[in-house]
Design a protein around this motif. Structure first.
Motif, PDB file in Angstrom:
ATOM      1  N   ALA A  71       0.820  -1.204   0.000  1.00  0.00           N
ATOM      2  CA  ALA A  71       0.000   0.000   0.000  1.00  0.00           C
ATOM      3  C   ALA A  71       0.857   1.258   0.000  1.00  0.00           C
ATOM      4  O   ALA A  71       0.667   2.147  -0.826  1.00  0.00           O
ATOM      5  N   LYS A  72       1.828   1.317   0.924  1.00  0.00           N
ATOM      6  CA  LYS A  72       2.539   2.584   1.074  1.00  0.00           C
ATOM      7  C   LYS A  72       3.896   2.323   1.709  1.00  0.00           C
ATOM      8  O   LYS A  72       4.038   1.450   2.556  1.00  0.00           O
ATOM      9  N   PHE A  73       4.884   3.117   1.295  1.00  0.00           N
ATOM     10  CA  PHE A  73       6.196   3.024   1.919  1.00  0.00           C
ATOM     11  C   PHE A  73       6.143   3.680   3.294  1.00  0.00           C
ATOM     12  O   PHE A  73       5.703   4.813   3.427  1.00  0.00           O
ATOM     13  N   ILE A  74       6.550   2.985   4.325  1.00  0.00           N
ATOM     14  CA  ILE A  74       6.480   3.576   5.663  1.00  0.00           C
ATOM     15  C   ILE A  74       7.810   3.496   6.399  1.00  0.00           C
ATOM     16  O   ILE A  74       7.884   3.653   7.611  1.00  0.00           O
ATOM     17  N   GLY A  75       8.873   3.226   5.683  1.00  0.00           N
ATOM     18  CA  GLY A  75      10.193   3.201   6.318  1.00  0.00           C
ATOM     19  C   GLY A  75      10.294   2.126   7.384  1.00  0.00           C
ATOM     20  O   GLY A  75       9.819   1.013   7.199  1.00  0.00           O
ATOM     21  N   LEU A  76      10.882   2.487   8.491  1.00  0.00           N
ATOM     22  CA  LEU A  76      11.120   1.482   9.528  1.00  0.00           C
ATOM     23  C   LEU A  76       9.977   1.407  10.551  1.00  0.00           C
ATOM     24  O   LEU A  76      10.159   0.846  11.636  1.00  0.00           O
ATOM     25  N   ARG A  77       8.828   1.978  10.206  1.00  0.00           N
ATOM     26  CA  ARG A  77       7.742   2.040  11.185  1.00  0.00           C
ATOM     27  C   ARG A  77       7.310   0.670  11.697  1.00  0.00           C
ATOM     28  O   ARG A  77       7.000   0.517  12.882  1.00  0.00           O
ATOM     29  N   ASN A  78       7.314  -0.332  10.783  1.00  0.00           N
ATOM     30  CA  ASN A  78       6.938  -1.682  11.229  1.00  0.00           C
ATOM     31  C   ASN A  78       7.848  -2.164  12.351  1.00  0.00           C
ATOM     32  O   ASN A  78       7.388  -2.753  13.332  1.00  0.00           O
ATOM     33  N   PHE A  79       9.140  -1.902  12.192  1.00  0.00           N
ATOM     34  CA  PHE A  79      10.101  -2.349  13.201  1.00  0.00           C
ATOM     35  C   PHE A  79       9.929  -1.562  14.494  1.00  0.00           C
ATOM     36  O   PHE A  79       9.974  -2.119  15.591  1.00  0.00           O
ATOM     37  N   GLU A  80       9.741  -0.229  14.327  1.00  0.00           N
ATOM     38  CA  GLU A  80       9.546   0.608  15.520  1.00  0.00           C
ATOM     39  C   GLU A  80       8.358   0.119  16.322  1.00  0.00           C
ATOM     40  O   GLU A  80       8.426  -0.025  17.539  1.00  0.00           O
ATOM     41  N   LYS A  81       7.274  -0.141  15.602  1.00  0.00           N
ATOM     42  CA  LYS A  81       6.051  -0.603  16.281  1.00  0.00           C
ATOM     43  C   LYS A  81       6.306  -1.904  17.025  1.00  0.00           C
ATOM     44  O   LYS A  81       5.867  -2.089  18.152  1.00  0.00           O
ATOM     45  N   LEU A  82       7.035  -2.810  16.370  1.00  0.00           N
ATOM     46  CA  LEU A  82       7.323  -4.100  17.005  1.00  0.00           C
ATOM     47  C   LEU A  82       8.046  -3.911  18.324  1.00  0.00           C
ATOM     48  O   LEU A  82       7.672  -4.469  19.349  1.00  0.00           O
ATOM     49  N   PHE A  83       9.104  -3.094  18.285  1.00  0.00           N
ATOM     50  CA  PHE A  83       9.923  -2.980  19.489  1.00  0.00           C
ATOM     51  C   PHE A  83       9.324  -2.043  20.526  1.00  0.00           C
ATOM     52  O   PHE A  83       9.734  -2.045  21.674  1.00  0.00           O
ATOM     53  N   ASP A  84       8.320  -1.234  20.105  1.00  0.00           N
ATOM     54  CA  ASP A  84       7.620  -0.408  21.092  1.00  0.00           C
ATOM     55  C   ASP A  84       6.562  -1.202  21.839  1.00  0.00           C
ATOM     56  O   ASP A  84       6.204  -0.872  22.970  1.00  0.00           O
TER      57      ASP A  84
END
Lengths: 317, 274
Positions: A73-86
């Motif tokens: 859908a959309k480029f979101i950078g490292l947000r997936n990783f940030e969310k995981l570790f948050d």
């Protein structure tokens, strides 16, 4: 291998003698390249499609948000990783995986070592025991899980019956968050014992008999022989067994899917189960891919550490 | 003499205790599969069936297509095993006997793939297989697993143990590589092929996550998925569930009995002493 020194094929052609005489060098080489391509093509093609491409695609998916159909859908950078570790959720899942590894790997290797050491001796009837101890090899994760589900049953199960017969309180094996991971570990140790037993026994049988004989002549008892002789001699096998078991623990999925579904209260929510939930139940392929990459890096680090530090202490004959 | 007898006794005691612990789950499955429904659901649990009640096997076969599951698993693991034997021995031959530029690098790359856990690639592979319309098909179940780095490594070990003189002699007689491969190297590496075959068959017979993801129809389910679904469908009828388990265990136990020796010797010589 015909000759080990041939990193550069043209040079080695001059060193070779008999077989090269028949054909001119150049055509021979082209012929050999073509053959090599032909022999390697199936493997390379399959690895390319089902291993290397997915690895790159995982990286690509992990930096995008995806639709439930799996389209980007959309480029979101490292947000997936940030969310995981948050989120405590993923960190919990990492911790559970680590605990699971700690519960299963040392126990099963020690048990398998003891059984293999006894079975290596020439006691009567060890053949029967060898067969019995290797039986769990025939168990798949699903058959094993279903059998243990019956054993673990809180009211009708055999385990609680035996506990109560011994005057101990019953345990909620799969529904008490303090016990669930232990229960899964017990079942997993049982399931893995066959493979480890076979592997370690094979390693012990590879040690030449005369080494044991001379130890015996020197008056060494079985305990001392085991600690000072057998263990160092089969350390490559133990090393291999521990690497594969640790990686296996990281990849566990089936027993959790069947027995606990990651619960209760996420107490058995190991990494691969969490990944499965994210990607294939909630259809978040981007976040799932990010987890897959974390798994990849962890296993890679584990392998490298094991090889770097394990190898030094390992005794090669 | 006395400490010896004590030691032997202790060894037997440990062996017996371990044997009971390991066999107990097997026994639970077998004895429950022979019980009637009321027997298997009583408390305290019964350890022995009162009679040899074989009806359970018939009723489990009637209530779920367990034979179909077993056939699916056989076809799937069979195709993968044959595929693995072919791709691995071909690649291994190239690495062992052919000289070409970049051979070392390529071999290192092959070995590095062993470090990629299969679970890491599962999402893209699922998307690929789905986009090809391979869900619920034997192709989807097998093709992603046809190549194997471990198998290539194992077969290369076996090929390199073959006597060099034999290879040289064949070359002097004018044999090409294809002929050496087909009529010399492969037949001589039979023990290696057998090891890889048993290993690969058992491994893929036991596959769980992938068939769970890509099969949705009952017709295409493998044994492993079918058997775990049985447990949800027939929650209380343990005797039936266990009869199903026993039916599924029989082929694996047979394979184990046939292939055990092969596996022990082969895996340790091939994989560890190279």
């Amino acid at each position: 291998m015909l000759d080990k020194s041939s990193a550069v094929p043209v040079k080695s052609g001059m060193q070779r003698t008999r077989s090269a005489v028949r054909q001119p060098r150049r055509t021979r080489h082209w012929h050999e390249y073509a053959l090599a391509v032909m022999f390697l093509a199936p493997s390379i093609l399959l690895f390319g499609i089902f291993l290397f491409y997915p690895l790159i695609k995982s990286v690509y998916l992990s930096v995008h948000s995806t639709t439930p159909r799996g389209d980007v859908a959309k480029f979101i950078g490292l947000r997936n990783f940030e969310k995981l570790f948050d989120s405590g959720h993923f960190l919990n899942s990492l911790w559970v995986t680590f605990e699971f590894m700690l519960f299963t790997v040392p126990t099963s290797i020690v048990l398998a070592l003891i059984l293999a050491a006894i079975c290596r001796t020439h006691l009567r009837g060890t053949k029967v025991f060898r067969f019995i101890f290797s039986l769990p090899l025939a168990i798949s994760v699903s058959t094993g899980s279903v059998i243990w589900m019956v054993l673990f049953h809180p009211t009708l199960g055999t385990l609680n019956y035996l506990l109560q017969a011994a005057g101990l309180p019953a345990v909620q094996w799969l529904t008490d968050p303090n016990w669930s991971l232990i229960s899964i570990s017990i079942m997993t140790i049982w399931m893995n014992l066959g493979f480890l037993f076979i592997l370690l026994l094979g390693g012990m049988e590879g040690v030449p008999e005369d080494i044991y004989e001379s130890a015996k002549m020197d008056g060494a008892g079985p305990m001392r022989t085991f600690v000072q002789l057998t263990l160092p001699l089969i350390s490559p096998t133990i090393f291999f067994a521990s690497v594969t078991s640790m990686i296996g623990a990281f990849q566990s999925f089936g027993q959790i899917h069947i027995l606990t579904k990651g619960g209760p209260m996420n107490s058995t929510n190991v990494l691969v189960y969490n990944l499965y939930q994210d990607a294939f139940v909630n259809f978040r392929f981007g976040s799932g891919s990010a987890q897959a990459l974390v798994l990849f890096v962890l296993i890679l680090i584990l392998t490298i550490i094991q090889f770097k530090f394990g190898e030094k202490k390992v005794h090669y004959q | 003499m006395r400490p010896n007898i004590m030691r032997t006794g202790l060894a037997y005691l440990m062996l017996a205790a371990a044997a009971i612990l390991i066999l107990f789950p097997f026994w639970t499955a077998l004895s429950n599969s022979l019980m009637t429904e009321s027997e298997s659901a009583t408390y305290p649990p019964k350890f022995f069936p009162t009679s040899l009640n074989l009806d359970n096997f018939a009723s489990v076969m009637a209530s779920i297509p367990i034979i179909r599951f077993i056939v699916n698993s056989f076809v799937t693991s069979g195709i993968i095993t044959i595929g693995n034997l072919i791709t691995a021995s071909m690649a291994a031959y190239a690495f062992a006997f052919l000289r070409f530029p970049g051979r070392k690098l390529l071999f290192a790359l092959f070995m590095a793939t062993m470090m990629i856990p299969w679970e890491v690639t599962v999402i893209p592979n699922y998307l690929t297989v789905r986009s090809w319309g391979w869900l619920d098909s034997y192709a989807g179940l097998t093709v992603p697993f046809l190549a194997t780095a471990f198998g290539t490594f194992l077969m290369r070990q076996f090929f390199m143990q073959l006597p060099k003189e034999l290879m040289e002699a064949a070359r002097i007689d004018g044999c090409g590589h294809i002929r050496i491969f087909a009529s010399l190297a492969v037949p001589l590496a039979m023990p290696g092929l057998a090891t890889l075959g048993v290993y690969s068959f058992l491994n893929h017979w036991n596959m769980y996550l992938w068939p769970l993801l890509i099969t949705n129809t009952e017709n295409m389910r493998t044994v492993q998925i079918g058997i775990s679904m049985l447990q949800f469908a027939e929650m209380t009828a343990w005797n039936l569930v266990m009869a199903g388990i026993v039916l599924v265990l029989v082929p694996s136990l047979l394979m184990l009995a046939i292939g055990l020796g092969r596996l022990v010797g082969g895996l340790t010589t091939g994989a560890l002493k190279g």
